[in-house]
Design an enzyme around this catalytic site. Structure first.
Site, PDB file in Angstrom:
ATOM      1  N   ARG A 147       0.826  -1.217   0.000  1.00 32.22           N
ATOM      2  CA  ARG A 147       0.000   0.000   0.000  1.00 32.22           C
ATOM      3  C   ARG A 147       0.856   1.261   0.000  1.00 32.22           C
ATOM      4  O   ARG A 147       0.445   2.271  -0.573  1.00 32.22           O
ATOM      5  CB  ARG A 147      -0.939  -0.002   1.203  1.00 32.22           C
ATOM      6  CG  ARG A 147      -2.044  -1.007   1.006  1.00 32.22           C
ATOM      7  CD  ARG A 147      -3.021  -0.956   2.134  1.00 32.22           C
ATOM      8  NE  ARG A 147      -4.192  -1.737   1.804  1.00 32.22           N
ATOM      9  CZ  ARG A 147      -4.941  -2.358   2.685  1.00 32.22           C
ATOM     10  NH1 ARG A 147      -4.640  -2.289   3.960  1.00 32.22           N
ATOM     11  NH2 ARG A 147      -5.996  -3.044   2.300  1.00 32.22           N
TER      12      ARG A 147
ATOM     13  N   LYS B  74     -18.330 -16.873   1.332  1.00 26.48           N
ATOM     14  CA  LYS B  74     -19.761 -16.761   1.609  1.00 26.48           C
ATOM     15  C   LYS B  74     -20.605 -16.146   0.497  1.00 26.48           C
ATOM     16  O   LYS B  74     -20.208 -15.174  -0.129  1.00 26.48           O
ATOM     17  CB  LYS B  74     -19.941 -15.912   2.865  1.00 26.48           C
ATOM     18  CG  LYS B  74     -19.360 -16.569   4.092  1.00 26.48           C
ATOM     19  CD  LYS B  74     -19.895 -15.936   5.353  1.00 26.48           C
ATOM     20  CE  LYS B  74     -18.985 -14.831   5.800  1.00 26.48           C
ATOM     21  NZ  LYS B  74     -19.455 -13.870   6.696  1.00 26.48           N
TER      22      LYS B  74
ATOM     23  N   GLY C 150      -9.190  -7.687  -2.018  1.00 26.61           N
ATOM     24  CA  GLY C 150      -9.202  -8.677  -0.941  1.00 26.61           C
ATOM     25  C   GLY C 150      -8.389  -9.924  -1.223  1.00 26.61           C
ATOM     26  O   GLY C 150      -7.266  -9.861  -1.723  1.00 26.61           O
TER      27      GLY C 150
ATOM     28  N   GLY D  24     -13.306  -4.142   0.980  1.00 28.58           N
ATOM     29  CA  GLY D  24     -14.708  -3.734   1.157  1.00 28.58           C
ATOM     30  C   GLY D  24     -15.132  -2.696   0.132  1.00 28.58           C
ATOM     31  O   GLY D  24     -16.235  -2.766  -0.418  1.00 28.58           O
TER      32      GLY D  24
HETATM   33  P1  AMP Z   1     -13.849 -13.935   0.562  1.00 31.00           P
HETATM   34  O1  AMP Z   1     -13.179 -13.055   1.604  1.00 31.00           O
HETATM   35  O2  AMP Z   1     -15.316 -14.011   0.718  1.00 31.00           O
HETATM   36  O3  AMP Z   1     -13.387 -13.633  -0.819  1.00 31.00           O
HETATM   37  O4  AMP Z   1     -13.391 -15.382   0.925  1.00 31.00           O
HETATM   38  C1  AMP Z   1     -12.059 -15.794   0.835  1.00 31.00           C
HETATM   39  C2  AMP Z   1     -11.907 -17.064   1.592  1.00 31.00           C
HETATM   40  O5  AMP Z   1     -12.735 -18.055   1.031  1.00 31.00           O
HETATM   41  C3  AMP Z   1     -10.500 -17.597   1.520  1.00 31.00           C
HETATM   42  O6  AMP Z   1      -9.922 -17.503   2.786  1.00 31.00           O
HETATM   43  C4  AMP Z   1     -10.681 -19.038   1.090  1.00 31.00           C
HETATM   44  O7  AMP Z   1      -9.925 -19.941   1.853  1.00 31.00           O
HETATM   45  C5  AMP Z   1     -12.156 -19.299   1.336  1.00 31.00           C
HETATM   46  N1  AMP Z   1     -12.669 -20.367   0.479  1.00 31.00           N
HETATM   47  C6  AMP Z   1     -12.524 -20.525  -0.829  1.00 31.00           C
HETATM   48  N2  AMP Z   1     -13.073 -21.675  -1.242  1.00 31.00           N
HETATM   49  C7  AMP Z   1     -13.585 -22.279  -0.155  1.00 31.00           C
HETATM   50  C8  AMP Z   1     -14.268 -23.503   0.070  1.00 31.00           C
HETATM   51  N3  AMP Z   1     -14.537 -24.347  -0.932  1.00 31.00           N
HETATM   52  N4  AMP Z   1     -14.632 -23.791   1.337  1.00 31.00           N
HETATM   53  C9  AMP Z   1     -14.375 -22.932   2.340  1.00 31.00           C
HETATM   54  N5  AMP Z   1     -13.732 -21.766   2.190  1.00 31.00           N
HETATM   55  C10 AMP Z   1     -13.338 -21.438   0.953  1.00 31.00           C
END
Ligand code: AMP
Length: 392
Positions: A37, A198, A349, A372
């Site tokens: 950054r 999620k 992210g 975010g």
């Molecule tokens: P996000 O911050 O929502 O983009 O989520 C990122 C996180 O999703 C990372 O830490 C990944 O390890 C997790 N992730 C990706 N694929 C999976 C999966 N199949 N099951 C659980 N977590 C996951």
């Protein structure tokens, strides 16, 4: 672009007050563990320096000190690192407002000044108008280059714009260009890749981009709530039960709009999310197993869909990429799109961490600096820090 940018204004002999995002990770000994950054701000700082301002006064937050002074959230180590990167003296001031600070800025022999953490004052996050005015009186013009903080209406991102002419820095301008203008008017075929943990985090993005895009490819943990909604067996894979009806609605809306929502057709499954554990590729997930990555058939399907894209935006890894054994799907798709003749936008992210881990960042068109903030931008929201800038 309907907002003023650095390119629209004269900076000569002005005190240029710039909000940057120096919210860098520090270890227990207060060493900076990732200076991305800080480095990202260098082109904007150099651009301003070349225009011979009186001073550049930089301000940022670091961590969550919750309105109180705390050594572990001091920006002092950042001043030192900035000095090393720029090869030029940077004066650090141990506060961010007040008459003493104003005088120290006036008397400083250094061209570049970094103020102490804005969030040592609760008024920063409260967007307090008196605090905003105190910040504003340190400069003649305000530059916002902190995209990562643009989704928050704080004193240093929104409040301050009521008192000074306010323009976008180079970094912010680039974010607006790619996440704003390109996504508003994408060159087609426009394809969206979504993953991550999620569904709940991505509902707004899907709703905004579904009507605009041609295809949405879904992987990662979020895929399993959709597969469950389609009555597929998902074992112990990630499931958000309370989002099932939303997942069903999205699938229906995709059908109505004749947009393909492409879900994984095979998976890498394990008993436990753990390094070194044995894994297998399956098309139907057995009872008790957890899907941690997309399988090779899914990778091929994704590549096949993506090969004709002219614009691609990606947010969310396609598997638990932090563990090398489960990073293959994310890697294969990342390296495939890196070589496509398409505009490739990586939406902040964890996806950025993944692309960096694979050393592919140079091959993408745009890597967003906000987590975010980039999600909210992709949701079609107007970010307060951008909205507040002076209109052209
Ligand atoms: P996000 O911050 O929502 O983009 O989520 C990122 C996180 O999703 C990372 O830490 C990944 O390890 C997790 N992730 C990706 N694929 C999976 C999966 N199949 N099951 C659980 N977590 C996951």
């Amino acid at each position: 672009m309907d907002k003023l940018t650095l390119k629209d204004v004269v900076l000569k002999n002005l005190n240029v007050l710039m909000r940057v995002d120096f919210n860098v990770p520090l270890d227990d000994s207060l060493n900076i563990t990732d200076d991305t950054r800080i480095r990202a701000s260098i082109p904007t700082i150099n651009y301003i320096l070349e225009r011979k301002p009186k001073k550049i006064i930089l301000m940022s937050h670091l961590g969550r000190p919750e309105g109180k002074r705390a050594l572990k959230y001091s920006l002092r180590p950042v001043a030192k690192r900035l000095e090393d990167i720029l090869g030029q003296k940077v004066k650090f001031l141990d506060d961010c407002i007040g008459e003493k600070i104003r005088r120290e800025i006036e008397n400083a022999s250094e061209k570049i000044i970094l103020l102490e953490n804005l969030r040592f004052y609760p008024e920063e996050e409260e967007n307090d108008s008196a605090f905003s005015r105190q910040l504003a009186c340190l400069g003649d013009i305000f530059v916002n280059d902190a995209f990562g903080a643009a989704h928050r209406a704080h004193a240093s991102t929104e409040g301050i714009t009521h008192y000074l002419k306010s323009v976008a820095g180079l970094l912010l301008e680039k974010e607006i260009q790619y996440l704003g203008e390109t996504l508003q008017n994408p060159v087609k075929p426009f394809m969206v890749i979504l993953g991550g943990a999620k569904v709940s985090d991505k509902i707004g993005v899907i709703n905004n981009l579904l009507p605009k895009c041609d295809i949405i490819l879904i992987g990662g943990g979020m895929a399993y709530t959709f597969l469950y909604a389609l009555n597929k067996k998902i074992g112990n894979s990630k499931l958000e039960r309370d989002k099932l009806s939303i997942a069903k609605d999205i699938l229906k809306k995709g059908e109505q709009l004749k947009k393909d929502l492409v879900l994984p057709i095979d998976h890498l499954v394990v008993d436990k999310i753990e390094k070194g554990i044995s894994s297998q590729i399956v098309e139907e997930i057995p009872e008790g197993k957890i899907a941690v990555d997309i399988g090779p058939k899914t990778v091929e399907e994704f590549k096949n869909r993506l090969k004709n894209a002219k614009t691609i935006i990606w947010n969310g890894p396609l598997g638990v990429f932090e563990i090398d054994d489960f990073a293959k799907g994310t890697y294969e798709v990342a390296s495939f799109i890196a070589d496509l003749p398409a505009t490739t936008i990586i939406g902040g992210g964890d996806t950025v961490s993944a692309v960096k881990k694979f050393k592919l960042e140079e091959k993408m068109t745009h890597i967003s600096t906000g987590g975010g903030a980039s999600l909210e931008f992709m949701e079609g929201k107007i970010l307060p820090g951008i909205k507040a800038l002076t209109d052209k």
